[in-house]
Design an enzyme around this catalytic site. Sequence first.
Site, mmCIF file in Angstrom:
data_model
loop_
_atom_site.group_PDB
_atom_site.id
_atom_site.type_symbol
_atom_site.label_atom_id
_atom_site.label_comp_id
_atom_site.label_asym_id
_atom_site.label_seq_id
_atom_site.Cartn_x
_atom_site.Cartn_y
_atom_site.Cartn_z
ATOM 1 N N HIS A 1 -1.367 -0.287 -9.866
ATOM 2 C CA HIS A 1 -1.945 -1.257 -8.930
ATOM 3 C C HIS A 1 -2.332 -2.555 -9.655
ATOM 4 O O HIS A 1 -3.472 -3.016 -9.562
ATOM 5 C CB HIS A 1 -3.159 -0.664 -8.210
ATOM 6 N N ARG B 1 0.847 -1.180 0.000
ATOM 7 C CA ARG B 1 0.000 0.000 0.000
ATOM 8 C C ARG B 1 0.889 1.239 0.000
ATOM 9 O O ARG B 1 1.951 1.257 0.622
ATOM 10 C CB ARG B 1 -0.933 0.023 1.229
#
Length: 312
Positions: A275, A227
């Site tokens: 991502h 993250r």
Amino acid sequence: MRIVLVYGNDKAQAWRDTLAAQLRDARVDIWQPGFNEPADYAVGWAPPPRFFVDQPQLRAFFSIGAGVEHVLNNPSLPPGLPIVRVEDAGMGEQMVDYCRFEVLRWMQRRDEYAAQQTAGIWRQLSESLRDEWPVGIFGLGVLGRQVANAFAADGFPVNAFSRSNTTSEPKVRLFTEANGADQFDAFMRATRVLMILAPLTAATQDRFDRKALQLLPRGAYVINVARGGLIVDEALLELLDDGHLNGAALDVFRQEPLPPPHRYWTHPKVHMTPHTAAVTPMRPAAKQIAEKIKQYAANQTVSGIVDRSRGY
């Protein structure tokens, strides 16, 4: 049994149909604003702020990904509602491929050869061996273990840092927070390529600030597939600028999509992806979630239940 799917993109119908095929005795509906019909279980990603107010009778929430901060940060989440996460379902293999690609690109100096090709230069660059590229895995969960074992099998020296694991994988040098505050510093100093695979929690938020990143040897590299909030962007950029770090491969960011003005877009030492390092495979993930729902409904033991005190 009634299940509501919360997934706000164009794949919602496909997820709904795949889950319904695995749960033939259940009714699976797609949540949308105004949908307040009571459901027994919810499956999805990033439920809207009032979702749990509108669904107060839920027995559990099943996240379609390994990360769960998108649920834990929901302001209406009931304190006692169980949250269950997907465990791998094919994501580990993708993580291995992503990290392996970046390490080999740096180790084999592929960017430099590409620049030489553009300039019309024929020159062999010096080689390096795998034992000169110790990798460090920060986060030894399901995905982290797969990456650690894969690089060990490839012949790389592998370090791993874990909050509480007391047993290591074969050929992996383990550093643990439980064994002392100096363990993290030793882990960082022993690592040439830092691979971040830990969940985002209160303990890991901003974990890699300038002080932490400077512990890496000069010329080290960073890969973040966890993250964005684990890395302090300004610190990483400063160390890339001054030459302490040679490169970074980033798949996750504090704000997604990454804003156009951000320096990551144009920095010559940064490799960026949107991502995609480990996209949840729909069919195996839906099958795993369906099995967990069946187990939960039958009052059987279910793996992957989140410990809220740890955040994962």
